[in-house]
Design an enzyme around this catalytic site. Structure first.
Site, PDB file in Angstrom:
ATOM      1  N   ILE A  54       4.016   2.378   5.093  1.00 43.02           N
ATOM      2  CA  ILE A  54       3.422   2.363   6.392  1.00 43.02           C
ATOM      3  C   ILE A  54       1.947   2.432   6.227  1.00 43.02           C
ATOM      4  O   ILE A  54       1.373   3.399   5.461  1.00 43.02           O
ATOM      5  CB  ILE A  54       3.749   3.546   7.263  1.00 43.02           C
ATOM      6  CG1 ILE A  54       3.139   3.309   8.798  1.00 43.02           C
ATOM      7  CG2 ILE A  54       3.655   4.895   6.600  1.00 43.02           C
ATOM      8  CD1 ILE A  54       3.608   4.319   9.884  1.00 43.02           C
ATOM      9  N   SER A  55       1.064   1.444   6.607  1.00 40.09           N
ATOM     10  CA  SER A  55      -0.289   1.189   6.379  1.00 40.09           C
ATOM     11  C   SER A  55      -1.060   2.558   6.555  1.00 40.09           C
ATOM     12  O   SER A  55      -0.811   3.443   7.549  1.00 40.09           O
ATOM     13  CB  SER A  55      -0.874   0.116   6.928  1.00 40.09           C
ATOM     14  OG  SER A  55      -0.220  -1.094   6.601  1.00 40.09           O
ATOM     15  N   GLN A  56      -2.252   2.556   6.022  1.00 40.87           N
ATOM     16  CA  GLN A  56      -3.205   3.941   6.296  1.00 40.87           C
ATOM     17  C   GLN A  56      -3.929   3.616   7.496  1.00 40.87           C
ATOM     18  O   GLN A  56      -4.236   2.548   7.639  1.00 40.87           O
ATOM     19  CB  GLN A  56      -4.259   3.733   5.115  1.00 40.87           C
ATOM     20  CG  GLN A  56      -5.187   4.766   5.134  1.00 40.87           C
ATOM     21  CD  GLN A  56      -6.580   4.880   4.169  1.00 40.87           C
ATOM     22  OE1 GLN A  56      -6.598   3.612   3.563  1.00 40.87           O
ATOM     23  NE2 GLN A  56      -7.147   5.994   3.993  1.00 40.87           N
TER      24      GLN A  56
END
Ligand code: SAM
Length: 203
Positions: A54-56
């Protein structure tokens, strides 16, 4: 989520009211695996299985501000993963808009779909497939955003699937690119270096 969002606002990453609202309302804890719930509000990418993340939050905020999505728009989200960003886009696009969230790993597409169910969006559709070529069936799009890094150049097909005036935000190697379609076959492109992404895998 409130503290994480306020931090992104105070550091200048989040600026637009509707995007800020999406960060407040679409809680990242609903999109991370059970064993990582306690880390949901850390400003880091987190594993979601299958070698993906899950992206930053900081990167998502930066990319969404470049994308500048608006209510009522048709949006393509390539690499839907956990479904967090797809859900934020569905919130921003609203009832009159539509979001197509394409993911090549079927188990992750299902993970994203299930995670987003809580929010009951009627305007969000999860698709399993290779999004490096866009999703021609529903083209053209007001906005296209890609969460995985293309190798060496921006895929031409994605640019073609933009409406005139449309915006594409895509990582290429370690830079994020903003592409604005000015006219048929006329694009304005701007590079923002200094990011890291998982690779965009074309079939
Ligand atoms: N926005 C997502 C999130 O926050 O959960 C990002 C997930 S991850 C950084 C990028 C995703 O892109 C991965 O789930 C990966 O499987 C997917 N991906 C990579 N290449 C793809 C392709 N050609 N088509 C569709 N999805 C792709």
């Amino acid at each position: 989520m409130k503290l994480l969002t306020e931090d992104l606002i105070s550091r200048g990453y989040l600026k637009t009211p509707r995007t800020i609202d999406a960060f407040y309302k679409i809680d990242r804890v609903d999109f991370v695996p059970e064993e990582l719930k306690s880390e949901a509000y850390v400003n880091e990418p987190l594993p979601i299985g299958y070698g993906q993340t899950i992206s930053q939050p900081l990167t998502v905020a930066f990319m969404l501000e470049l994308l500048a999505p608006e209510e009522g728009e048709k949006i393509l989200d390539v690499g839907s993963g956990s479904g967090w960003q797809s859900s934020m886009l569905a919130y921003i696009a609203g009832d009159k808009g539509k979001v197509f969230a394409i993911e090549r790993i079927s188990e992750l597409s299902e993970f994203g779909r299930k995670n987003s169910e809580k929010y009951n969006f009627k305007n969000l559709k999860f698709i399993i497939g290779d999004g490096s070529k866009g999703y021609g069936k529903e083209a053209f799009y007001d906005r296209i955003i890609v969460a995985a890094s293309a190798f060496s150049e921006i895929p031409e097909e994605l640019k073609k699937q933009l409406k005139i005036g449309g915006r594409l935000v895509i990582p290429v190697e370690n830079s994020i690119w903003l592409v604005v379609k000015k006219a048929e076959d006329e694009y304005e492109e701007k590079e923002f270096p200094g990011f890291a992404f998982v690779p965009l895998i074309s079939e």
